[in-house]
Design a protein around this motif. Structure first.
Motif, PDB file in Angstrom:
ATOM      1  N   ASP A  73       0.798  -1.363   0.089  1.00 43.37           N
ATOM      2  CA  ASP A  73       0.086   0.069  -0.036  1.00 43.37           C
ATOM      3  C   ASP A  73       0.822   1.383  -0.039  1.00 43.37           C
ATOM      4  N   LEU A  74       1.669   1.204   0.791  1.00 43.47           N
ATOM      5  CA  LEU A  74       2.674   2.611   0.871  1.00 43.47           C
ATOM      6  C   LEU A  74       3.361   2.626  -0.435  1.00 43.47           C
ATOM      7  N   LYS A  75       3.915   1.460  -1.080  1.00 46.54           N
ATOM      8  CA  LYS A  75       4.543   1.884  -2.480  1.00 46.54           C
ATOM      9  C   LYS A  75       3.735   2.209  -3.301  1.00 46.54           C
ATOM     10  N   SER A  76       2.443   1.962  -3.383  1.00 41.90           N
ATOM     11  CA  SER A  76       1.561   2.216  -4.311  1.00 41.90           C
ATOM     12  C   SER A  76       1.178   3.784  -4.035  1.00 41.90           C
ATOM     13  N   ARG A  77       1.024   4.281  -2.946  1.00 44.62           N
ATOM     14  CA  ARG A  77       0.666   5.619  -2.669  1.00 44.62           C
ATOM     15  C   ARG A  77       1.673   6.700  -2.749  1.00 44.62           C
ATOM     16  N   TYR A  78       2.932   6.183  -2.340  1.00 45.82           N
ATOM     17  CA  TYR A  78       4.005   7.157  -2.362  1.00 45.82           C
ATOM     18  C   TYR A  78       5.315   6.842  -3.345  1.00 45.82           C
ATOM     19  N   ALA A  79       4.706   6.298  -4.513  1.00 40.57           N
ATOM     20  CA  ALA A  79       5.449   5.807  -5.616  1.00 40.57           C
ATOM     21  C   ALA A  79       6.172   7.062  -6.327  1.00 40.57           C
ATOM     22  N   ALA A  80       5.557   8.007  -6.045  1.00 41.36           N
ATOM     23  CA  ALA A  80       6.188   9.311  -7.021  1.00 41.36           C
ATOM     24  C   ALA A  80       7.109  10.153  -5.932  1.00 41.36           C
ATOM     25  N   ASP A  81       7.118   9.772  -4.534  1.00 39.72           N
ATOM     26  CA  ASP A  81       8.025  10.696  -3.730  1.00 39.72           C
ATOM     27  C   ASP A  81       8.702   9.650  -2.744  1.00 39.72           C
ATOM     28  N   PRO A  82      10.013   9.184  -3.424  1.00 38.90           N
ATOM     29  CA  PRO A  82      11.086   8.433  -2.823  1.00 38.90           C
ATOM     30  C   PRO A  82      11.231   8.737  -1.358  1.00 38.90           C
ATOM     31  N   GLU A  83      11.385   9.976  -1.144  1.00 35.42           N
ATOM     32  CA  GLU A  83      11.946  10.177   0.374  1.00 35.42           C
ATOM     33  C   GLU A  83      10.718  10.039   1.223  1.00 35.42           C
ATOM     34  N   ILE A  84       9.403  10.423   1.022  1.00 37.18           N
ATOM     35  CA  ILE A  84       8.259  10.086   1.864  1.00 37.18           C
ATOM     36  C   ILE A  84       8.084   8.580   1.909  1.00 37.18           C
ATOM     37  N   LEU A  85       8.336   7.897   0.744  1.00 35.35           N
ATOM     38  CA  LEU A  85       7.975   6.506   0.692  1.00 35.35           C
ATOM     39  C   LEU A  85       9.167   5.903   1.797  1.00 35.35           C
ATOM     40  N   ASP A  86      10.384   6.075   1.623  1.00 34.12           N
ATOM     41  CA  ASP A  86      11.449   5.733   2.594  1.00 34.12           C
ATOM     42  C   ASP A  86      10.979   5.915   4.069  1.00 34.12           C
ATOM     43  N   GLN A  87      10.682   7.258   4.325  1.00 35.39           N
ATOM     44  CA  GLN A  87      10.298   7.440   5.819  1.00 35.39           C
ATOM     45  C   GLN A  87       8.923   6.493   6.201  1.00 35.39           C
ATOM     46  N   GLN A  88       8.246   6.456   5.325  1.00 36.27           N
ATOM     47  CA  GLN A  88       6.743   5.777   5.758  1.00 36.27           C
ATOM     48  C   GLN A  88       7.251   4.259   5.767  1.00 36.27           C
ATOM     49  N   LEU A  89       8.335   3.686   5.077  1.00 33.44           N
ATOM     50  CA  LEU A  89       8.511   2.302   5.147  1.00 33.44           C
ATOM     51  C   LEU A  89       9.472   2.194   6.403  1.00 33.44           C
ATOM     52  N   ALA A  90      10.240   3.014   6.847  1.00 28.33           N
ATOM     53  CA  ALA A  90      10.840   2.970   8.023  1.00 28.33           C
ATOM     54  C   ALA A  90      10.162   3.069   9.284  1.00 28.33           C
ATOM     55  N   ASP A  91       9.081   3.774   9.235  1.00 28.88           N
ATOM     56  CA  ASP A  91       8.012   3.786  10.146  1.00 28.88           C
ATOM     57  C   ASP A  91       7.135   2.396  10.181  1.00 28.88           C
ATOM     58  N   ALA A  92       6.904   1.867   9.241  1.00 30.40           N
ATOM     59  CA  ALA A  92       6.240   0.482   9.134  1.00 30.40           C
ATOM     60  C   ALA A  92       7.093  -0.576   9.579  1.00 30.40           C
TER      61      ALA A  92
END
Length: 127
Positions: A73-92
């Motif tokens: 879900d995070l990868k599909s939602r934040y695919a356009a913004d790698p920095e936010i994706l990395d942060q969200q994945l780290a939080d998860a």
């Protein structure tokens, strides 16, 4: 132990599954089955490596399933913004590890952390 390392690495670096289907229902069903299969495989590997009891196995399988769904879900939602994706994945990942810490005995948790350390060392050596 190597299988555990590889599976944990795959969990962290999950790619989106190939979605070749004719309809939304088919893709969703196939995707759900793929997640369930990955969660089962990861959980079995963890059960073997960390000597989980049946109750722990069931809880970790549910946790792994939730984590895999969240990562996709995070990868599909934040695919356009790698920095936010990395942060969200780290939080998860942090939430996942906290939930694991709540489920595992101290010796099992030490085995998990050792596997993570070995996996990190292997990935650094591979680069």
């Amino acid at each position: 132990m190597k299988k555990l390392c590889l599976l944990i690495g795959m969990l962290l670096a999950l790619g989106t599954a190939s979605q070749a289907g004719s309809g939304v229902t088919t893709i969703t069903t196939d995707h759900g089955a793929a997640i369930a299969a990955r969660a089962t495989k990861l959980s079995r590997s963890m059960a073997s490596a960390m000597q989980l009891d049946e109750g722990q196995y069931l809880k970790i399988k549910k946790l792994n399933t939730r984590m895999l769904i969240a990562v996709d879900d995070l990868k599909s939602r934040y695919a356009a913004d790698p920095e936010i994706l990395d942060q969200q994945l780290a939080d998860a990942q942090q939430q996942y590890e906290q939930a694991l810490a709540d489920l595992l005995r101290p010796r099992q948790l030490a085995m998990y952390h050792e596997a993570q350390t070995n996996m990190t060392a292997l990935s650094i050596m591979a680069n």
